[in-house]
Structures are given as C-alpha cells and as structure tokens.
Scaffold this motif. Structure first.
Motif, short mmCIF file in Angstrom:
data_model
loop_
_atom_site.label_atom_id
_atom_site.label_comp_id
_atom_site.label_asym_id
_atom_site.label_seq_id
_atom_site.Cartn_x
_atom_site.Cartn_y
_atom_site.Cartn_z
N GLY A 179 0.82 -1.19 0.00
CA GLY A 179 0.00 0.00 0.00
C GLY A 179 0.87 1.25 0.00
O GLY A 179 2.08 1.20 0.24
N LYS A 180 0.24 2.38 -0.24
CA LYS A 180 0.95 3.65 -0.34
C LYS A 180 1.71 3.98 0.95
O LYS A 180 2.88 4.36 0.92
CB LYS A 180 -0.04 4.76 -0.67
CG LYS A 180 0.59 6.12 -0.84
CD LYS A 180 -0.46 7.16 -1.19
CE LYS A 180 0.15 8.53 -1.29
NZ LYS A 180 -0.87 9.54 -1.56
N GLU A 181 1.04 3.84 2.09
CA GLU A 181 1.70 4.17 3.37
C GLU A 181 2.89 3.27 3.63
O GLU A 181 3.91 3.71 4.15
CB GLU A 181 0.69 4.07 4.51
CG GLU A 181 -0.36 5.16 4.48
CD GLU A 181 -1.41 4.97 5.56
OE1 GLU A 181 -1.08 4.41 6.62
OE2 GLU A 181 -2.56 5.38 5.34
N MET A 182 2.77 2.00 3.27
CA MET A 182 3.89 1.06 3.47
C MET A 182 5.07 1.44 2.58
O MET A 182 6.21 1.45 3.03
CB MET A 182 3.44 -0.37 3.16
CG MET A 182 4.54 -1.39 3.26
SD MET A 182 5.18 -1.62 4.93
CE MET A 182 3.86 -2.54 5.65
N ARG A 183 4.80 1.77 1.32
CA ARG A 183 5.88 2.19 0.41
C ARG A 183 6.56 3.44 0.93
O ARG A 183 7.79 3.56 0.89
CB ARG A 183 5.34 2.45 -0.99
CG ARG A 183 5.17 1.20 -1.81
CD ARG A 183 4.93 1.52 -3.27
NE ARG A 183 3.84 2.43 -3.52
CZ ARG A 183 2.56 2.07 -3.63
NH1 ARG A 183 2.23 0.80 -3.53
NH2 ARG A 183 1.62 2.96 -3.85
N GLN A 184 5.78 4.40 1.44
CA GLN A 184 6.36 5.63 1.97
C GLN A 184 7.20 5.35 3.21
O GLN A 184 8.23 5.98 3.43
CB GLN A 184 5.27 6.65 2.29
CG GLN A 184 4.61 7.22 1.06
CD GLN A 184 3.41 8.09 1.39
OE1 GLN A 184 2.88 8.07 2.49
NE2 GLN A 184 2.97 8.87 0.41
N ARG A 185 6.77 4.40 4.01
CA ARG A 185 7.53 4.07 5.22
C ARG A 185 8.84 3.35 4.88
O ARG A 185 9.86 3.55 5.53
CB ARG A 185 6.68 3.18 6.12
CG ARG A 185 7.27 2.98 7.47
CD ARG A 185 6.27 2.39 8.40
NE ARG A 185 6.89 2.26 9.71
CZ ARG A 185 6.31 1.73 10.74
NH1 ARG A 185 5.08 1.30 10.65
NH2 ARG A 185 6.94 1.64 11.88
N ASN A 234 10.43 3.72 1.99
CA ASN A 234 11.24 4.62 1.18
C ASN A 234 11.01 6.05 1.65
O ASN A 234 10.24 6.79 1.03
CB ASN A 234 10.88 4.50 -0.31
CG ASN A 234 11.07 3.10 -0.81
OD1 ASN A 234 12.17 2.59 -0.80
ND2 ASN A 234 9.99 2.48 -1.24
N PRO A 235 11.68 6.48 2.72
CA PRO A 235 11.46 7.84 3.23
C PRO A 235 11.73 8.88 2.15
O PRO A 235 12.58 8.68 1.28
CB PRO A 235 12.47 7.97 4.37
CG PRO A 235 12.95 6.60 4.66
CD PRO A 235 12.69 5.76 3.46
N ALA A 236 11.01 9.96 2.24
CA ALA A 236 11.12 11.01 1.22
C ALA A 236 12.54 11.57 1.21
O ALA A 236 13.11 11.90 2.24
CB ALA A 236 10.12 12.12 1.51
#
Length: 114
Positions: free
Chosen positions: A83-89, A91-93
């Motif tokens: 999911g989007k939140e998992m990918r963001q977690r 791969n930090p910005a």
C-alpha cells in the motif's frame, strides 16, 4: 519476523491479553486471508497492502538437469502489492531533484526570451 515472534510482540504490546488469545487472533486473521484467497477474492488492508491471486497459464518448461521439455500445468499463485503508506515508510522522502531541461525546451525558452 516469524509468526511466533509476531504473537510475542503483540502480547507484549497488549499486556491485558493472554498470549494464547493473541495467537488465536493472529491465526484467525491469517486463516481468513487464506480462505479469501482460496475463493479467488482479494484482501485489502488499507495502508498495508493488497493480497490477491494471479492465474499463471500452462506452458512448456525445461528440466534444468536434462534439458528435456516438460509440460507445466496452469496454477494460481498469491500476489502481494504494498500500500501507499507502506511504500512511503519503506522509502522515506528524499529531497526532490530538479528536472533538467531538455534540449527542445531550452531552445523554446531561448526563442521566447528573444
């Protein structure tokens, strides 16, 4: 992390629950996901990911030892998409890089400036 470690961690985070109850909950969740996939359904856990099944068609493969052709029957395999939140977690910005202008864009901007 294996299932027993997950159960132990959840039991530590929820001291008001017995470890056997936490294990029953984890088993029930996993069993429910497995049953849904066996029916061909899709399971979506918002922020975590999507479990689904994908059908792989029959094909002709090779025996790696002998090189002989082997018929491989069709099969259904489980697939997981984060999911989007998992990918963001995971791969930090990072700081955004500026896009370099292409040659065509540079030529156009020169014409506009002139």
């Amino acid at each position: 992390m294996i299932k027993s470690e997950l159960v132990q961690k959840l039991a530590e985070q929820n001291p008001h629950l017995y470890q056997r109850d936490v294990e029953n909950v984890v088993n029930a969740i996993l069993r429910t996901i497995s049953d849904a996939l066996a029916r061909g359904d899709r399971v979506e856990l918002r922020g975590f990911g999507i479990f689904s099944v994908k059908k792989r068609g029959a094909r002709t493969g090779r025996n790696p030892k002998t090189g002989d052709l082997v018929a491989v029957s069709e099969k259904v395999v489980p697939v997981f998409k984060t999911g989007k939140e998992m990918r963001q977690r995971l791969n930090p910005a990072s700081p955004k890089k500026r896009k370099r202008a292409t040659a065509g864009a540079t030529a156009i901007s020169r014409l506009v400036e002139a």
